[in-house]
Design a protein around this motif. Structure first.
Motif, PDB file in Angstrom:
ATOM      1  N   VAL A   1       0.845  -1.196   0.000  1.00  0.00           N
ATOM      2  CA  VAL A   1       0.000   0.000   0.000  1.00  0.00           C
ATOM      3  C   VAL A   1       0.879   1.245   0.000  1.00  0.00           C
ATOM      4  O   VAL A   1       1.821   1.344   0.810  1.00  0.00           O
ATOM      5  N   PRO A   2       0.601   2.195  -0.887  1.00  0.00           N
ATOM      6  CA  PRO A   2       1.386   3.442  -0.885  1.00  0.00           C
ATOM      7  C   PRO A   2       1.242   4.187   0.428  1.00  0.00           C
ATOM      8  O   PRO A   2       0.273   3.998   1.164  1.00  0.00           O
ATOM      9  N   ALA A   3       2.179   5.029   0.735  1.00  0.00           N
ATOM     10  CA  ALA A   3       2.146   5.803   1.976  1.00  0.00           C
ATOM     11  C   ALA A   3       0.920   6.713   1.991  1.00  0.00           C
ATOM     12  O   ALA A   3       0.437   7.168   0.953  1.00  0.00           O
ATOM     13  N   GLY A   4       0.428   6.980   3.191  1.00  0.00           N
ATOM     14  CA  GLY A   4      -0.738   7.836   3.339  1.00  0.00           C
ATOM     15  C   GLY A   4      -2.018   7.027   3.483  1.00  0.00           C
ATOM     16  O   GLY A   4      -2.039   5.805   3.277  1.00  0.00           O
ATOM     17  N   ALA A   5      -3.087   7.710   3.855  1.00  0.00           N
ATOM     18  CA  ALA A   5      -4.383   7.050   4.049  1.00  0.00           C
ATOM     19  C   ALA A   5      -4.953   6.597   2.712  1.00  0.00           C
ATOM     20  O   ALA A   5      -4.756   7.240   1.684  1.00  0.00           O
ATOM     21  N   SER A   6      -5.668   5.449   2.751  1.00  0.00           N
ATOM     22  CA  SER A   6      -6.270   4.949   1.515  1.00  0.00           C
ATOM     23  C   SER A   6      -7.387   3.970   1.831  1.00  0.00           C
ATOM     24  O   SER A   6      -7.416   3.359   2.905  1.00  0.00           O
ATOM     25  N   VAL A   7      -8.301   3.831   0.896  1.00  0.00           N
ATOM     26  CA  VAL A   7      -9.386   2.872   1.033  1.00  0.00           C
ATOM     27  C   VAL A   7      -8.836   1.451   1.012  1.00  0.00           C
ATOM     28  O   VAL A   7      -9.338   0.565   1.705  1.00  0.00           O
ATOM     29  N   GLU A   8      -7.797   1.223   0.199  1.00  0.00           N
ATOM     30  CA  GLU A   8      -7.180  -0.106   0.127  1.00  0.00           C
ATOM     31  C   GLU A   8      -6.632  -0.531   1.482  1.00  0.00           C
ATOM     32  O   GLU A   8      -6.798  -1.681   1.914  1.00  0.00           O
ATOM     33  N   LYS A   9      -6.006   0.393   2.190  1.00  0.00           N
ATOM     34  CA  LYS A   9      -5.464   0.095   3.512  1.00  0.00           C
ATOM     35  C   LYS A   9      -6.589  -0.227   4.489  1.00  0.00           C
ATOM     36  O   LYS A   9      -6.476  -1.142   5.312  1.00  0.00           O
ATOM     37  N   ALA A  10      -7.699   0.500   4.381  1.00  0.00           N
ATOM     38  CA  ALA A  10      -8.856   0.249   5.258  1.00  0.00           C
ATOM     39  C   ALA A  10      -9.400  -1.159   5.042  1.00  0.00           C
ATOM     40  O   ALA A  10      -9.735  -1.860   6.005  1.00  0.00           O
ATOM     41  N   ALA A  11      -9.472  -1.580   3.776  1.00  0.00           N
ATOM     42  CA  ALA A  11      -9.985  -2.924   3.472  1.00  0.00           C
ATOM     43  C   ALA A  11      -9.072  -4.002   4.046  1.00  0.00           C
ATOM     44  O   ALA A  11      -9.547  -5.012   4.587  1.00  0.00           O
ATOM     45  N   LEU A  12      -7.766  -3.797   3.930  1.00  0.00           N
ATOM     46  CA  LEU A  12      -6.812  -4.770   4.467  1.00  0.00           C
ATOM     47  C   LEU A  12      -6.855  -4.807   5.991  1.00  0.00           C
ATOM     48  O   LEU A  12      -6.768  -5.878   6.598  1.00  0.00           O
ATOM     49  N   LEU A  13      -7.007  -3.656   6.618  1.00  0.00           N
ATOM     50  CA  LEU A  13      -7.122  -3.606   8.075  1.00  0.00           C
ATOM     51  C   LEU A  13      -8.356  -4.369   8.547  1.00  0.00           C
ATOM     52  O   LEU A  13      -8.322  -5.063   9.566  1.00  0.00           O
ATOM     53  N   ARG A  14      -9.434  -4.254   7.784  1.00  0.00           N
ATOM     54  CA  ARG A  14     -10.656  -4.976   8.153  1.00  0.00           C
ATOM     55  C   ARG A  14     -10.453  -6.479   8.050  1.00  0.00           C
ATOM     56  O   ARG A  14     -10.898  -7.239   8.910  1.00  0.00           O
ATOM     57  N   GLN A  15      -9.765  -6.920   6.997  1.00  0.00           N
ATOM     58  CA  GLN A  15      -9.514  -8.355   6.855  1.00  0.00           C
ATOM     59  C   GLN A  15      -8.577  -8.867   7.947  1.00  0.00           C
ATOM     60  O   GLN A  15      -8.773  -9.962   8.493  1.00  0.00           O
ATOM     61  N   LEU A  16      -7.572  -8.064   8.288  1.00  0.00           N
ATOM     62  CA  LEU A  16      -6.654  -8.461   9.352  1.00  0.00           C
ATOM     63  C   LEU A  16      -7.389  -8.522  10.696  1.00  0.00           C
ATOM     64  O   LEU A  16      -7.137  -9.420  11.508  1.00  0.00           O
ATOM     65  N   ALA A  17      -8.317  -7.612  10.902  1.00  0.00           N
ATOM     66  CA  ALA A  17      -9.139  -7.640  12.112  1.00  0.00           C
ATOM     67  C   ALA A  17      -9.955  -8.923  12.171  1.00  0.00           C
ATOM     68  O   ALA A  17     -10.100  -9.538  13.237  1.00  0.00           O
ATOM     69  N   GLY A  18     -10.466  -9.346  11.015  1.00  0.00           N
ATOM     70  CA  GLY A  18     -11.239 -10.587  10.956  1.00  0.00           C
ATOM     71  C   GLY A  18     -10.405 -11.806  11.338  1.00  0.00           C
ATOM     72  O   GLY A  18     -10.881 -12.714  12.018  1.00  0.00           O
ATOM     73  N   VAL A  19      -9.141 -11.817  10.906  1.00  0.00           N
ATOM     74  CA  VAL A  19      -8.244 -12.924  11.261  1.00  0.00           C
ATOM     75  C   VAL A  19      -8.049 -12.979  12.773  1.00  0.00           C
ATOM     76  O   VAL A  19      -8.128 -14.043  13.397  1.00  0.00           O
ATOM     77  N   HIS A  20      -7.808 -11.814  13.373  1.00  0.00           N
ATOM     78  CA  HIS A  20      -7.609 -11.763  14.827  1.00  0.00           C
ATOM     79  C   HIS A  20      -8.881 -12.158  15.572  1.00  0.00           C
ATOM     80  O   HIS A  20      -8.815 -12.848  16.596  1.00  0.00           O
ATOM     81  N   GLN A  21     -10.030 -11.738  15.040  1.00  0.00           N
ATOM     82  CA  GLN A  21     -11.286 -12.121  15.698  1.00  0.00           C
ATOM     83  C   GLN A  21     -11.507 -13.622  15.609  1.00  0.00           C
ATOM     84  O   GLN A  21     -11.953 -14.250  16.578  1.00  0.00           O
ATOM     85  N   ASP A  22     -11.202 -14.206  14.454  1.00  0.00           N
ATOM     86  CA  ASP A  22     -11.347 -15.660  14.300  1.00  0.00           C
ATOM     87  C   ASP A  22     -10.446 -16.417  15.272  1.00  0.00           C
ATOM     88  O   ASP A  22     -10.754 -17.543  15.668  1.00  0.00           O
ATOM     89  N   ARG A  23      -9.345 -15.814  15.638  1.00  0.00           N
ATOM     90  CA  ARG A  23      -8.429 -16.429  16.601  1.00  0.00           C
ATOM     91  C   ARG A  23      -8.829 -16.144  18.048  1.00  0.00           C
ATOM     92  O   ARG A  23      -8.187 -16.632  18.976  1.00  0.00           O
ATOM     93  N   GLY A  24      -9.851 -15.319  18.224  1.00  0.00           N
ATOM     94  CA  GLY A  24     -10.308 -15.006  19.570  1.00  0.00           C
ATOM     95  C   GLY A  24      -9.666 -13.784  20.183  1.00  0.00           C
ATOM     96  O   GLY A  24      -9.924 -13.459  21.353  1.00  0.00           O
ATOM     97  N   ASN A  25      -8.855 -13.084  19.405  1.00  0.00           N
ATOM     98  CA  ASN A  25      -8.185 -11.879  19.904  1.00  0.00           C
ATOM     99  C   ASN A  25      -9.046 -10.660  19.576  1.00  0.00           C
ATOM    100  O   ASN A  25      -8.748  -9.880  18.665  1.00  0.00           O
ATOM    101  N   THR A  26     -10.126 -10.490  20.313  1.00  0.00           N
ATOM    102  CA  THR A  26     -11.089  -9.433  19.993  1.00  0.00           C
ATOM    103  C   THR A  26     -10.541  -8.040  20.276  1.00  0.00           C
ATOM    104  O   THR A  26     -10.938  -7.073  19.624  1.00  0.00           O
ATOM    105  N   GLN A  27      -9.637  -7.929  21.237  1.00  0.00           N
ATOM    106  CA  GLN A  27      -9.076  -6.611  21.561  1.00  0.00           C
ATOM    107  C   GLN A  27      -8.274  -6.060  20.388  1.00  0.00           C
ATOM    108  O   GLN A  27      -8.419  -4.896  20.001  1.00  0.00           O
TER     109      GLN A  27
END
Length: 303
Positions: A35-61
């Motif tokens: 992802v290029p430097a700076g804020a982006s929609v692409e980064k937001a989408a990846l952050l959401r997917q990474l959050a899903g991985v952590h939630q699936d592992r039980g790391n809700t925090q």
């Protein structure tokens, strides 16, 4: 390559759905690195997917922290009124739901739904979000309100251009479940059968949603409640012919159904008799739970 972050997000989601969380995290990390430097929609989408991985592992925090970062990306890029932002808010709702915080889950779902209705109130994604809200309201024991929301979701889904979809079938199963719980058996059967027929045509009858519809219909057809409506008329006849005048319709229905032990499941049979009495609530012996089907969120996330 500017297309790589989006591709990594989609592949990461697929890996999550197959249960391969390690590869899902690796794919999302690859996307984050590109992802290029700076804020982006692409980064937001990846952050959401990474959050899903952590939630699936039980790391809700950690999942909550990443989702809040994704929201900040959308705010920074002025994209809070987009489907992507609505997906993040829905993910937050899922997180609250998994923690049992239904009030916060409802609040987040209503925010996501408001975004989607502003974009396109007739879109299938709007119907799916509405269905998820109905599920939460049902969990909060607000069945009447849940059914109203779910029926509206069904109306939108069936009228949408892409109505032939697993999402629509999932909504139909949710509608059937609510009717089933409220002892509205004809309506429940219609919704289940329509959902199953759609899953068969789509080739998704073996999916989690397809199996939920199939099992719930089997419970409906095999349980004592399946005979309730059909046998009510027989019960009325039995009551009229009973040698003891005080033999009420509740006893007649119980005799026709062939059970004597009460249970937590009930059928409420209300009819107008010659003396204008209402039929008592009849308890029946079906203890099989109605399954809570999974709802698919937008890009395939499982509710």
């Amino acid at each position: 390559d500017i297309a790589l972050p989006g591709l990594c997000a989609k592949v990461g989601l697929f890996m999550r759905m197959t249960g391969d969380l390690d590869r899902a995290e690796s794919m999302v990390s690859l996307g984050m690195a590109s992802v290029p430097a700076g804020a982006s929609v692409e980064k937001a989408a990846l952050l959401r997917q990474l959050a899903g991985v952590h939630q699936d592992r039980g790391n809700t925090q950690e999942a909550e922290k990443l989702l809040q970062e994704a929201l900040e990306e959308h705010k920074a890029t002025n994209t809070m009124s987009t489907y992507d932002a609505a997906q993040v808010v829905n993910s937050i709702a899922i997180l609250h739901h998994s923690r049992g915080d239904l009030a916060k889950s409802e609040e987040a779902l209503r925010k996501a739904l408001a975004i989607q209705e502003q974009i396109d109130p007739s879109n299938l994604r709007t119907a799916t979000a509405m269905s998820n809200l109905g599920n939460v309201l049902d969990d909060m024991k607000r069945s009447e309100e849940a059914l109203q929301v779910m029926m509206r979701a069904r109306e939108i889904a069936e009228a949408s251009p892409n109505s032939f979809s697993p999402d629509t079938a999932s909504i139909l199963t949710n509608v059937g479940k609510l009717h089933h719980q409220m002892m509205q058996f004809h309506e429940a059967r219609d919704a289940y059968q329509t959902a199953i027929a759609m899953h068969k045509r789509l080739g998704t009858i073996s999916s989690q949603q397809g199996q939920a519809a199939t099992r719930n219909l089997a419970i409906l057809e095999s349980g004592p409640e399946s005979s309730a409506v059909m046998n009510l008329e027989q019960a009325r006849v039995f009551q009229r012919r009973a040698p003891v005048p005080s033999f009420n319709l509740q006893s007649a229905v119980r005799r026709c159904f062939g059970f004597t032990k009460p249970s937590r499941r009930k059928v409420q049979a209300v009819s107008q008799l010659q003396d204008s009495e209402k039929v008592d609530i009849v308890e029946i012996g079906a203890d099989a739970p109605i399954e809570q089907p999974a709802s698919v969120l937008f890009t395939g996330d499982i509710w």
